[in-house]
Design an enzyme around this catalytic site. Structure first.
Site, PDB file in Angstrom:
ATOM      1  CG  LEU A   1     -23.014  -2.437  -1.928  1.00 37.51           C
ATOM      2  CD1 LEU A   1     -23.278  -3.248  -1.425  1.00 37.51           C
ATOM      3  CD2 LEU A   1     -25.464  -2.680  -2.485  1.00 37.51           C
ATOM      4  N   GLY A   2     -22.862   2.722  -1.535  1.00 41.96           N
ATOM      5  CA  GLY A   2     -23.077   3.409   0.016  1.00 41.96           C
ATOM      6  C   GLY A   2     -23.788   4.727  -0.723  1.00 41.96           C
TER       7      GLY A   2
ATOM      8  CE1 TYR B   1      -3.223  -2.575  -0.417  1.00 46.72           C
ATOM      9  CE2 TYR B   1      -3.598  -2.381   2.327  1.00 46.72           C
ATOM     10  CZ  TYR B   1      -3.855  -2.403   0.649  1.00 46.72           C
ATOM     11  OH  TYR B   1      -4.999  -3.798   1.442  1.00 46.72           O
TER      12      TYR B   1
ATOM     13  CB  SER C   1     -14.507  -4.438  -1.149  1.00 45.67           C
ATOM     14  OG  SER C   1     -15.052  -2.982  -2.555  1.00 45.67           O
ATOM     15  N   PRO C   2     -16.673  -3.911   1.705  1.00 42.83           N
ATOM     16  CG  PRO C   2     -16.584  -3.411   3.312  1.00 42.83           C
ATOM     17  CD  PRO C   2     -15.821  -3.710   2.214  1.00 42.83           C
ATOM     18  CG  LEU C   3     -19.847   0.511   1.367  1.00 42.64           C
ATOM     19  CD1 LEU C   3     -19.504   2.118   1.589  1.00 42.64           C
ATOM     20  CD2 LEU C   3     -20.575  -0.240   2.369  1.00 42.64           C
TER      21      LEU C   3
END
Length: 336
Positions: A227-228, A53, A220-222
């Protein structure tokens, strides 16, 4: 904060994981430090990063940002369960991380594992990594070599647990059976791409993780921002340029756009924020330890924390399933 055990271990972690991928690139260091302070104040104790990163010209930058935050003291390092990852090529010559630019500076050879754990420890300013994760499967290196290198690091006290990321279900089985033959603990966690709109992991990755006692940590939960509240932000012109670009790519698919519209309308009808519902939904899923949230601002973190207080009733869960149906278990998902 709500807490749980990480898989079959005795390690206690919060049900939201603070992802740091934006720190040092999209989020400046001072803001990143404020976000981590806010997370710690809220009881977030599981921080996730990776050696790669930063950016192509400064790989490792994010770990350095964390290291300087730990160095401020106040018990920061002792309060944090620290996870980092290795796999991508770490030569800092501007070559994209997924393109090999020099041999033996990537993947999971014993040589590279030894090199990269030492480099991460130096950047992070710590003497040990709590969860050291394989960022991708290495198809060239045998598991006996990988576990031999990891066992040495455990014996030296430089790592405590091993985890995986982006593994298939059979990779998890292969890795942990190899560890079992050696008398090693094996993998204790799996980071996978999993959210309400992308549920392929339910076919074999999550069942394998549950069978072997791995905690599942969705990234990447959204679904890259879809989904945000992506449609609302599109109308209002909100969100960062990067997030809006990712959302626009997803919304270009008419079928996905229709699903997102139905999803946002359902959330509006219930008086709920879409991003918070998406996180809360993951917290209802079997085997999930906690999703990784990658805030760019303190406000993003505050919103994510609200998901811990949401109680999604059976009717709402059924409506979400109707909009974004799962694939079903394997092999029934693709066979009789």
């Amino acid at each position: 904060m709500r807490y749980t055990q990480l898989g079959r271990t005795g390690l206690t972690v919060g049900r939201l994981v603070l992802g740091t991928m934006n720190f040092g690139s999209e989020t400046g260091e001072a803001d990143a430090h404020r976000i981590m302070d806010a997370g710690l104040d809220a009881g977030v104790n599981f921080f996730d990063t990776a050696n790669i990163y930063g950016d192509d010209n400064r790989k490792g930058l994010t770990e350095e940002v964390l290291g300087r935050w730990f160095a401020q003291g106040g018990g920061r390092r002792d309060k944090v369960v620290l996870a980092t990852k290795l796999y991508g090529n770490m030569t800092n010559d501007g070559t994209p991380w997924h393109e090999q630019s020099w041999p033996n500076h990537d993947h999971l050879s014993a040589l590279n594992i030894r090199r990269e754990v030492e480099a991460s420890l130096q950047r992070l300013g710590t003497d040990h990594i709590d969860v050291y994760q394989f960022h991708h499967i290495d198809r060239a290196t045998p598991w006996d070599e990988i576990w031999q290198a990891m066992d040495v690091l455990v014996t030296q006290g430089k790592i405590l647990y091993a985890g995986s990321s982006n593994f298939a279900g059979w990779h998890i089985a292969q890795a942990n059976e190899a560890a079992r033959r050696r008398g090693s603990l094996g993998l204790v966690s799996e980071q996978c791409f999993y959210n309400l709109a992308q549920r392929t992991a339910e076919m074999d990755v999550i069942p394998a993780a549950q069978a072997y006692g791995l905690g599942v940590i969705p990234w990447s939960p959204l679904n890259q921002g879809l989904l945000g509240g992506a449609l609302r932000k599109e109308r209002e012109g909100g969100g960062s340029r990067t997030s809006m670009g990712r959302s626009a790519a997803g919304l270009a698919d008419p079928a996905m756009r229709a699903k997102v519209q139905a999803y946002e309308e359902l959330c509006d009808d219930r008086g709920l924020e879409p991003g918070e519902v998406a996180l809360a939904w993951l917290l209802t899923r079997p085997g999930v330890t906690g999703p990784i949230v990658g805030p760019r601002t303190a406000a993003h973190l505050e919103s994510a924390l609200h998901a811990l207080d949401l109680d999604l009733d059976a009717e709402l869960l059924a409506e979400l399933d109707a909009i974004f149906p799962g694939p079903g278990p394997s092999p029934e998902a693709f066979a009789w």
